[in-house]
Scaffold this motif. Structure first.
Motif, PDB file in Angstrom:
ATOM      1  N   TRP A 254       2.665   1.565 -17.682  1.00 45.81           N
ATOM      2  CA  TRP A 254       2.776   2.323 -18.944  1.00 45.81           C
ATOM      3  C   TRP A 254       4.158   2.177 -19.587  1.00 45.81           C
ATOM      4  O   TRP A 254       4.252   2.100 -20.807  1.00 45.81           O
ATOM      5  N   ASP A 255       5.213   2.071 -18.777  1.00 43.83           N
ATOM      6  CA  ASP A 255       6.512   1.715 -19.362  1.00 43.83           C
ATOM      7  C   ASP A 255       7.363   1.008 -18.320  1.00 43.83           C
ATOM      8  O   ASP A 255       7.904   1.661 -17.434  1.00 43.83           O
TER       9      ASP A 255
ATOM     10  N   SER B 158      10.090  -2.237  -7.446  1.00 46.68           N
ATOM     11  CA  SER B 158      10.841  -3.132  -8.335  1.00 46.68           C
ATOM     12  C   SER B 158      12.234  -3.452  -7.795  1.00 46.68           C
ATOM     13  O   SER B 158      12.784  -4.518  -8.073  1.00 46.68           O
TER      14      SER B 158
ATOM     15  N   THR C   1      -0.478  -6.103   3.573  1.00 43.43           N
ATOM     16  CA  THR C   1       0.717  -5.294   3.808  1.00 43.43           C
ATOM     17  C   THR C   1       1.691  -5.997   4.743  1.00 43.43           C
ATOM     18  O   THR C   1       1.280  -6.828   5.561  1.00 43.43           O
ATOM     19  N   ARG C   2       2.966  -5.605   4.622  1.00 35.54           N
ATOM     20  CA  ARG C   2       3.972  -6.125   5.562  1.00 35.54           C
ATOM     21  C   ARG C   2       3.980  -5.327   6.852  1.00 35.54           C
ATOM     22  O   ARG C   2       4.537  -5.752   7.839  1.00 35.54           O
ATOM     23  N   ARG C   3       3.357  -4.117   6.803  1.00 36.07           N
ATOM     24  CA  ARG C   3       3.304  -3.295   8.019  1.00 36.07           C
ATOM     25  C   ARG C   3       2.085  -3.683   8.867  1.00 36.07           C
ATOM     26  O   ARG C   3       1.289  -4.535   8.452  1.00 36.07           O
TER      27      ARG C   3
ATOM     28  N   ASP D 146       9.592  -2.934 -13.224  1.00 42.92           N
ATOM     29  CA  ASP D 146      10.046  -2.045 -14.305  1.00 42.92           C
ATOM     30  C   ASP D 146      11.569  -1.930 -14.432  1.00 42.92           C
ATOM     31  O   ASP D 146      12.060  -0.989 -15.058  1.00 42.92           O
TER      32      ASP D 146
ATOM     33  N   ASN E 268       2.205   4.320  -3.178  1.00 45.92           N
ATOM     34  CA  ASN E 268       1.544   5.159  -4.188  1.00 45.92           C
ATOM     35  C   ASN E 268       0.691   4.316  -5.136  1.00 45.92           C
ATOM     36  O   ASN E 268      -0.461   4.624  -5.416  1.00 45.92           O
ATOM     37  N   LEU E 269       1.315   3.242  -5.650  1.00 48.21           N
ATOM     38  CA  LEU E 269       0.621   2.398  -6.624  1.00 48.21           C
ATOM     39  C   LEU E 269      -0.542   1.650  -5.968  1.00 48.21           C
ATOM     40  O   LEU E 269      -1.630   1.544  -6.550  1.00 48.21           O
TER      41      LEU E 269
ATOM     42  N   TYR F 257       0.838  -1.204   0.000  1.00 44.35           N
ATOM     43  CA  TYR F 257       0.000   0.000   0.000  1.00 44.35           C
ATOM     44  C   TYR F 257       0.866   1.244   0.000  1.00 44.35           C
ATOM     45  O   TYR F 257       0.974   1.960   0.991  1.00 44.35           O
TER      46      TYR F 257
HETATM   47  P1  NDP Z   1       6.186   2.962  -2.955  1.00 42.32           P
HETATM   48  O1  NDP Z   1       7.577   3.142  -2.455  1.00 42.32           O
HETATM   49  O2  NDP Z   1       5.170   4.023  -2.665  1.00 42.32           O
HETATM   50  O3  NDP Z   1       5.610   1.578  -2.352  1.00 42.32           O
HETATM   51  C1  NDP Z   1       6.309   0.363  -2.462  1.00 42.32           C
HETATM   52  C2  NDP Z   1       6.006  -0.493  -1.239  1.00 42.32           C
HETATM   53  O4  NDP Z   1       6.630   0.076  -0.096  1.00 42.32           O
HETATM   54  C3  NDP Z   1       4.528  -0.576  -0.902  1.00 42.32           C
HETATM   55  O5  NDP Z   1       3.909  -1.622  -1.613  1.00 42.32           O
HETATM   56  C4  NDP Z   1       4.510  -0.766   0.600  1.00 42.32           C
HETATM   57  O6  NDP Z   1       4.524  -2.151   0.938  1.00 42.32           O
HETATM   58  C5  NDP Z   1       5.814  -0.095   1.057  1.00 42.32           C
HETATM   59  N1  NDP Z   1       5.526   1.235   1.605  1.00 42.32           N
HETATM   60  C6  NDP Z   1       4.820   2.236   1.033  1.00 42.32           C
HETATM   61  N2  NDP Z   1       4.755   3.316   1.835  1.00 42.32           N
HETATM   62  C7  NDP Z   1       5.467   2.983   2.951  1.00 42.32           C
HETATM   63  C8  NDP Z   1       5.771   3.670   4.153  1.00 42.32           C
HETATM   64  N3  NDP Z   1       5.313   4.902   4.397  1.00 42.32           N
HETATM   65  N4  NDP Z   1       6.544   3.034   5.061  1.00 42.32           N
HETATM   66  C9  NDP Z   1       6.992   1.787   4.844  1.00 42.32           C
HETATM   67  N5  NDP Z   1       6.717   1.070   3.716  1.00 42.32           N
HETATM   68  C10 NDP Z   1       5.966   1.668   2.793  1.00 42.32           C
HETATM   69  O7  NDP Z   1       6.303   2.680  -4.500  1.00 42.32           O
HETATM   70  P2  NDP Z   1       5.235   3.056  -5.659  1.00 42.32           P
HETATM   71  O8  NDP Z   1       3.904   2.562  -5.241  1.00 42.32           O
HETATM   72  O9  NDP Z   1       5.390   4.470  -6.044  1.00 42.32           O
HETATM   73  O10 NDP Z   1       5.770   2.196  -6.894  1.00 42.32           O
HETATM   74  C11 NDP Z   1       5.815   0.779  -6.844  1.00 42.32           C
HETATM   75  C12 NDP Z   1       6.529   0.259  -8.067  1.00 42.32           C
HETATM   76  O11 NDP Z   1       5.707   0.410  -9.216  1.00 42.32           O
HETATM   77  C13 NDP Z   1       7.816   1.007  -8.433  1.00 42.32           C
HETATM   78  O12 NDP Z   1       8.917   0.437  -7.786  1.00 42.32           O
HETATM   79  C14 NDP Z   1       7.914   0.810  -9.906  1.00 42.32           C
HETATM   80  O13 NDP Z   1       8.781  -0.250 -10.135  1.00 42.32           O
HETATM   81  C15 NDP Z   1       6.529   0.389 -10.343  1.00 42.32           C
HETATM   82  N6  NDP Z   1       5.991   1.286 -11.377  1.00 42.32           N
HETATM   83  C16 NDP Z   1       5.855   0.816 -12.639  1.00 42.32           C
HETATM   84  C17 NDP Z   1       5.361   1.614 -13.642  1.00 42.32           C
HETATM   85  C18 NDP Z   1       5.162   1.069 -15.017  1.00 42.32           C
HETATM   86  O14 NDP Z   1       4.728   1.813 -15.891  1.00 42.32           O
HETATM   87  N7  NDP Z   1       5.430  -0.190 -15.291  1.00 42.32           N
HETATM   88  C19 NDP Z   1       5.011   3.021 -13.410  1.00 42.32           C
HETATM   89  C20 NDP Z   1       5.124   3.412 -12.013  1.00 42.32           C
HETATM   90  C21 NDP Z   1       5.625   2.580 -11.048  1.00 42.32           C
HETATM   91  P3  NDP Z   1       3.824  -2.652   2.309  1.00 42.32           P
HETATM   92  O15 NDP Z   1       2.433  -2.106   2.341  1.00 42.32           O
HETATM   93  O16 NDP Z   1       3.878  -4.131   2.228  1.00 42.32           O
HETATM   94  O17 NDP Z   1       4.676  -2.104   3.424  1.00 42.32           O
END
Ligand code: NDP
Length: 319
Positions: A116-117, A65, A32-34, A87, A10-11, A8
């Motif tokens: 998207w990419d 990723s 979630t892992r949290r 990605d 951004n994505l 949980y």
């Molecule tokens: P984030 O860093 O926001 O989240 C990644 C993971 O980190 C979450 O699933 C969550 O796991 C953990 N996390 C998030 N917020 C916190 C926090 N405050 N404290 C501790 N852990 C947290 O990454 P994004 O969501 O922005 O992006 C995820 C991936 O999506 C990117 O790495 C990228 O590779 C991919 N991406 C691909 C695109 C494409 O077009 N193919 C475009 C955009 C992104 P948990 O809940 O288990 O803790």
């Protein structure tokens, strides 16, 4: 179909927003892992380790990723079908092989590296290759926020907040559109613009130097660094816009140039990526119901499966 969200950030938040708008999907929960109680999700949150106790048709994996998906995708596909947006382009073949083996062993299906990419831009690159084999393709990104580059700046001592925008150079885009893109370097194609809040004015010159000389991230580009105060940063630089375009230039016969272009202009990168992933979850599940197993990419799924509309209706209204 019953959809789970794994991770949980951004994505993950974007997938939740997209899922709640789908007529044919039910959101099982966020995993979630949290501590699940620490999340502010609209749908129920559970510990990731409890995922196998839930009935899930497709889990949309929203981990990062760099380290998460490499482990989570082959692991979670043992419990249910998965979609991820891995990605790191150079590691896609390796990731595919691991997920494919685990999916086949557990009789599941997986779709990796969508968004998207890689994702929609990849589709456009191969469409161009198929239609104009005698040609070349170029991808431009931006103007938009690069999370990886922004993170790299935030790790520099003395940096409080930072964001990096990747900006395509208009003269390079024009050259590619005219079929004169050969020989363009990374520096010719994109400019990098950084907005940084520094802890102290005295650190600014050292921070600027560290940024513009940083190998792999900035050294091969022209990079502008602007120091701003925290209030300006919070007011103007917290959104996550992105976009870009894929341009294929080719010839169908001598003296007959043809140009194919596909562009995106996104106010929110994660919400758009999530929307692609949700449509892909539908397509993957339909392929799974037809007996497809193992790992796939967006190249392997029929486009018609992305929509909750019958083939008859698609032929009547969308051709
Ligand atoms: P984030 O860093 O926001 O989240 C990644 C993971 O980190 C979450 O699933 C969550 O796991 C953990 N996390 C998030 N917020 C916190 C926090 N405050 N404290 C501790 N852990 C947290 O990454 P994004 O969501 O922005 O992006 C995820 C991936 O999506 C990117 O790495 C990228 O590779 C991919 N991406 C691909 C695109 C494409 O077009 N193919 C475009 C955009 C992104 P948990 O809940 O288990 O803790």
């Amino acid at each position: 179909m019953k959809i789970a969200i794994v991770g949980y950030g951004n994505l993950g938040r974007g997938v939740e927003t997209a899922l709640l708008q789908q007529p044919d999907m039910e959101a099982v929960g966020v995993f979630t892992r949290r501590d699940p109680a620490s999340l502010t999700s609209q749908i129920p949150a559970y510990a990731l380790k409890d995922l196998p106790q839930h009935e899930v048709d497709v889990a949309i994996l929203c981990g990062g990723s760099a380290t998460d998906l490499i482990e989570q995708s082959p692991d979670i596909v043992r419990h249910c079908n998965i979609v991820d947006s891995f990605d790191t382009h150079a590691r896609i073949p390796e990731h595919f092989a691991h997920v494919d083996a685990a999916a086949k062993e557990s009789d599941h299906a997986a779709l990796i590296s969508t968004g998207w990419d890689p994702g929609l831009f990849s589709l456009m690159r191969i469409l161009g290759l198929a239609v104009l084999p005698n040609g070349s393709v170029d991808t431009f990104w931006g103007k938009g926020v690069s999370q990886g580059h922004s993170d790299a700046i935030r790790r520099i001592p003395g940096v409080v907040k930072a964001v990096q925008y990747t900006i395509p150079r208009e003269e390079a885009v024009a050259r590619v559109e005219q079929g004169q893109g050969e020989g363009l370097t990374a520096r010719d194609k994109h400019l990098r613009e950084c907005f940084v809040v520094a802890g102290s004015e005295a650190d600014q010159e050292a921070i600027r130097h560290t940024i513009v000389t940083m190998p792999n991230y900035f050294a091969d580009y022209d990079t502008e660094v602007h120091f701003i105060d925290e209030a300006t940063f919070d007011a103007n630089h917290t959104a996550m816009p992105h976009g870009g375009q894929v341009i294929r230039h080719g010839h169908t016969s001598e003296g007959t140039p043809q140009v194919m272009k596909f562009s995106l202009d996104l106010a929110s990168n994660p919400e758009f990526t999530a929307s692609v992933n949700v449509a892909c979850a539908r397509a993957l599940y339909r392929a799974y119901q037809e007996g497809r197993r193992g790992c796939m990419t967006i190249f392997d799924l029929p486009l018609a499966y992305l929509l909750p509309i019958s083939a008859e209706e698609l032929r009547a209204n969308w051709l």
